[in-house]
Every structure is written in structure tokens, then in C-alpha cells.
Motif scaffolding. Structure first.
Motif, PDB file in Angstrom:
ATOM      1  N   VAL A   1      -4.237   4.398 -10.775  1.00 43.84           N
ATOM      2  CA  VAL A   1      -5.232   3.666  -9.975  1.00 43.84           C
ATOM      3  C   VAL A   1      -5.557   2.330 -10.643  1.00 43.84           C
ATOM      4  CG1 VAL A   1      -7.494   3.750  -8.896  1.00 43.84           C
ATOM      5  CG2 VAL A   1      -6.232   5.878  -9.292  1.00 43.84           C
ATOM      6  N   ASN A   2      -5.440   1.268  -9.901  1.00 49.63           N
ATOM      7  CA  ASN A   2      -5.862  -0.051 -10.365  1.00 49.63           C
ATOM      8  C   ASN A   2      -7.324  -0.252  -9.959  1.00 49.63           C
ATOM      9  OD1 ASN A   2      -6.393  -2.741 -10.842  1.00 49.63           O
ATOM     10  ND2 ASN A   2      -4.556  -3.524  -9.837  1.00 49.63           N
TER      11      ASN A   2
ATOM     12  N   ASN B   1      -9.124  -2.683  -9.865  1.00 46.49           N
ATOM     13  CA  ASN B   1      -9.367  -3.935  -9.152  1.00 46.49           C
ATOM     14  C   ASN B   1      -8.762  -3.945  -7.751  1.00 46.49           C
ATOM     15  OD1 ASN B   1     -10.702  -5.196 -11.403  1.00 46.49           O
ATOM     16  ND2 ASN B   1      -8.685  -5.418 -12.363  1.00 46.49           N
ATOM     17  N   ASP B   2      -8.104  -2.853  -7.390  1.00 47.05           N
ATOM     18  CA  ASP B   2      -7.452  -2.771  -6.081  1.00 47.05           C
ATOM     19  C   ASP B   2      -7.922  -1.523  -5.352  1.00 47.05           C
ATOM     20  OD1 ASP B   2      -5.779  -3.341  -3.966  1.00 47.05           O
ATOM     21  OD2 ASP B   2      -4.016  -2.397  -4.878  1.00 47.05           O
ATOM     22  N   VAL B   3      -9.235  -1.426  -5.181  1.00 50.45           N
ATOM     23  CA  VAL B   3      -9.857  -0.291  -4.501  1.00 50.45           C
ATOM     24  C   VAL B   3     -10.818  -0.833  -3.449  1.00 50.45           C
ATOM     25  CG1 VAL B   3      -9.612   1.390  -6.379  1.00 50.45           C
ATOM     26  CG2 VAL B   3     -11.570  -0.167  -6.358  1.00 50.45           C
ATOM     27  N   PRO B   4     -11.142  -0.047  -2.428  1.00 48.85           N
ATOM     28  CA  PRO B   4     -11.940  -0.570  -1.310  1.00 48.85           C
ATOM     29  C   PRO B   4     -13.410  -0.839  -1.617  1.00 48.85           C
ATOM     30  CG  PRO B   4     -11.447   1.754  -0.986  1.00 48.85           C
ATOM     31  CD  PRO B   4     -10.629   1.314  -2.151  1.00 48.85           C
TER      32      PRO B   4
ATOM     33  N   GLN C   1     -16.397  -1.528  -4.917  1.00 44.81           N
ATOM     34  CA  GLN C   1     -16.586  -1.833  -6.333  1.00 44.81           C
ATOM     35  C   GLN C   1     -16.982  -0.592  -7.124  1.00 44.81           C
ATOM     36  OE1 GLN C   1     -19.324  -5.019  -7.099  1.00 44.81           O
ATOM     37  NE2 GLN C   1     -19.264  -4.760  -9.320  1.00 44.81           N
TER      38      GLN C   1
ATOM     39  N   GLY D   1     -14.061   1.332  -8.394  1.00 42.06           N
ATOM     40  CA  GLY D   1     -13.467   0.739  -9.583  1.00 42.06           C
ATOM     41  C   GLY D   1     -14.245   1.090 -10.842  1.00 42.06           C
TER      42      GLY D   1
END
Length: 335
Positions: A92-93, A95-98, A100, A103
Motif C-alpha cells: 500500500v502506498n 500517498n495513493d489512497v482515497p 488522508q 494513509g
């Protein structure tokens, strides 16, 4: 208990329901919407009503949009399977999640796993400390704030920085729940004991030992406070009181609570060692080595003591074996 995979599948199929879920320590589950996060807890809207939930009452929060790697990784982490958790969380990145907050969850659980591994000698403690400090600075309003402070205290203690550990542990006193406040007193007492200030440690631990435990969490903290108080007595020359209290704690102990039991037996070992009963100390630490080796931090601690104690009872070869196992399984524990 649902496995991490089963929970992941369940959550993936229900994510379209536009719902977050909060799992509380008392077993209750709430479905609704996470509205606000602060260090004291969260605001959660369920059934048209918004409720403020203290951080210390929360076991976990599942969020709409959680990627499977977070769902499985979080569950593995909560079950103490830290290496497996990290493998999932690597996918899981943050910074690339729907959202905040998702993250933030990824970052926290990565750090939690790294901290737990480092505490048992399977990671770089100083680098984890740096990561936790950065997380706390960037997420001072996270509901994980007090958990982060506690881990920083534990790592400071492991690194021999007792004064910094005391400062971190004292900060938990401003948490909203009774158990976290009591844990603050217990952990502060253990850090003072490690520092050699047995009188001040005993004052803190007596307060913990005397609380009325009205929950499972408080009962565990009280048990830990009592056994550490016995350790204070032993290190103050009050041997009879120490053994009497340690025996009383053992009588009330649930042997199925492996983490708690391992800590109690290790403290018994330190009590016997302080009173000069090296055979008793060996037996206590050996109990942890044989019965609770699935609890890495306690197992490493028992091996570190056995490596020194076996020679004192005439079996230096077993001490060498314990030292070898410690260096192989927990290479960074003694650093």
C-alpha cells in the motif's frame, strides 16, 4: 476469530455500503461515518447521532476505501504477527489512497510493527524512533498519538534512556481513558525502577496495585503493577514482602494470557535474582523460555538473563547456548 483474509474479503464486499466501522475494546461494533479525528479520540456518526469515542476505547477502525493490504496488515498487526503485517502493508502506498486518514493508518501500522520487532531485537531501534517522532510531529491529532508516545517510551527504555522514557510515559496521563492514565503511572514506575530509583518507582506502582480494576484492561495493568512492585521490594532488600507479593500475583494469573504471563514470570526471575536465589531465577526465566517463546520480547528478555544466570548455578554451557540462541533469533536485543 476471523482471519485477516476473511475480514479483508468481508470488508471489500461491504465497502460499497458507504460505511466506516469502529471496533471497541468492549466488543461493540459501530457502523457509520468517521467525521473527525483528534488525539483524544474520534467523532463518529452512527444512526443519525454523532458520538465522541475516546482513543483508549478503540480497538480498530475500518474505513471505507481501505485497500486489502491495509485491512489484512492491520489485522495481522493486532494479532501480533508483525512480519506478516509488514509484508501486507508494503503493498500500500500511503500517498495513493482515497482518504488522508487511510494513509495515516498505513503509516502508523507500519511503525507499530517495526517498533514491536525492534523491541525484541529484530530491527533498528534508533531508526524506528526517528520514524515514530516524525509520525507524531506530522499527526499530532491522530487517535494513535498516545500509542505512539507509549512505543517511544518503550524504545527509549530499551535504549537505556530512562529519563526520556519517563517523559514519554508521563505524557500518557493526559489521555482520556482511565486505563491509559493508569498505564501512564505503571510505565513511569517501571522506567524509574530501570533507572534505579526504587523508592519513587514503588510510589507509582503502589498506586497501580491499589486501583479498583473494573475492566479486563485495568486488571492486566494492575497485575503488572503488582509484580513490578514486588520487584521494587526485592531490589530494596524487602525480600519476604517481594516473594509474598510475587506468589500472590502468580496465584491470580491467567496462564492463557501469554503476554501477561510471560511478563510476570520474567519479573519473578528478576525478583529471585535480586534476592540472590539464582536457582529460582533460572526456573522463572526458563518457564518463559519454554512456555512463552511465542512472545518475542519476553522470550528475548528471558534468554538474555539465562545467558548470565546459568553460570551462577554451575552450568555455563547452558548459558553459552542461551546466548547463542539470543544472538541468532534476536540479534539486536542487547544493543
Amino acid at each position: 476469530m476471523l482471519t485477516a483474509m476473511a475480514i479483508a474479503c468481508l470488508w471489500c464486499t461491504s465497502a460499497s455500503g458507504q460505511s466506516d466501522r469502529v471496533y471497541l475494546n468492549n466488543g461493540d461494533v459501530m457502523s457509520g461515518r468517521l467525521e473527525k479525528v483528534v488525539r483524544q479520540g474520534i467523532s463518529f456518526k452512527a444512526g443519525g447521532k454523532t458520538e465522541n469515542i475516546p482513543a483508549g476505547d478503540i480497538q480498530k477502525v475500518l474505513l471505507q476505501g481501505d485497500p486489502p493490504g491495509l485491512v489484512k496488515g492491520r489485522q495481522f498487526a493486532l494479532e501480533g504477527q508483525y512480519e506478516e503485517a509488514l509484508e501486507e502493508l508494503k503493498s500500500v502506498n500511503p500517498n495513493d489512497v482515497p482518504r488522508q486518514v487511510i494513509g495515516t493508518e498505513v503509516q502508523f501500522y507500519r511503525l507499530l510493527c517495526q517498533a514491536k520487532l525492534a523491541l525484541s531485537g529484530r530491527g533498528d531501534r534508533k531508526s524506528v524512533v526517528a520514524g515514530l517522532r516524525a509520525f507524531a510531529g506530522e499527526n499530532s491529532n491522530s487517535w494513535h498519538f498516545y500509542q505512539t508516545a507509549e512505543m517511544l517510551g518503550e524504545l527509549a527504555l530499551a535504549l537505556g534512556d530512562n529519563d526520556r522514557a519517563i517523559a514519554y510515559f508521563k505524557s500518557l496521563a493526559s489521555a482520556p481513558t482511565k486505563n491509559t492514565k493508569v498505564r501512564s503511572k505503571y510505565l513511569t514506575g517501571t522506567a524509574k525502577l530501570a533507572k534505579g530509583d526504587t523508592e519513587a518507582a514503588a510510589e507509582d506502582l503502589q498506586q497501580v496495585a491499589g486501583i479498583e480494576a473494573d475492566s479486563v484492561a485495568l486488571a492486566k495493568t494492575k497485575t503488572l503493577g503488582r509484580i513490578k512492585l514486588a520487584e521494587c521490594y526485592a531490589k530494596s532488600g524487602r525480600n519476604d514482602e517481594a516473594i509474598k507479593l510475587a506468589d500472590a500475583v502468580l496465584e491470580d494469573l491467567d496462564p492463557l494470557d501469554l503476554e501477561l504471563a510471560s511478563k510476570v514470570y520474567n519479573s519473578r526471575g528478576m525478583i529471585f535474582e535480586a534476592t540472590g536465589d539464582f536457582e529460582g531465577a533460572v526456573l522463572a526465566f526458563l518457564h518463559t523460555e519454554l512456555m512463552f517463546n511465542s512472545v518475542p520480547q519476553s522470550h528475548a528478555e528471558s534468554l538474555s538473563h539465562l545467558a548470565q544466570l546459568w553460570a551462577k548455578v554451575g552450568k555455563p554451557e547452558r548459558g553459552a547456548k542461551a546466548k547463542q540462541e539470543l544472538s541468532q533469533r534476536y540479534p539486536g536485543y542487547a544493543q
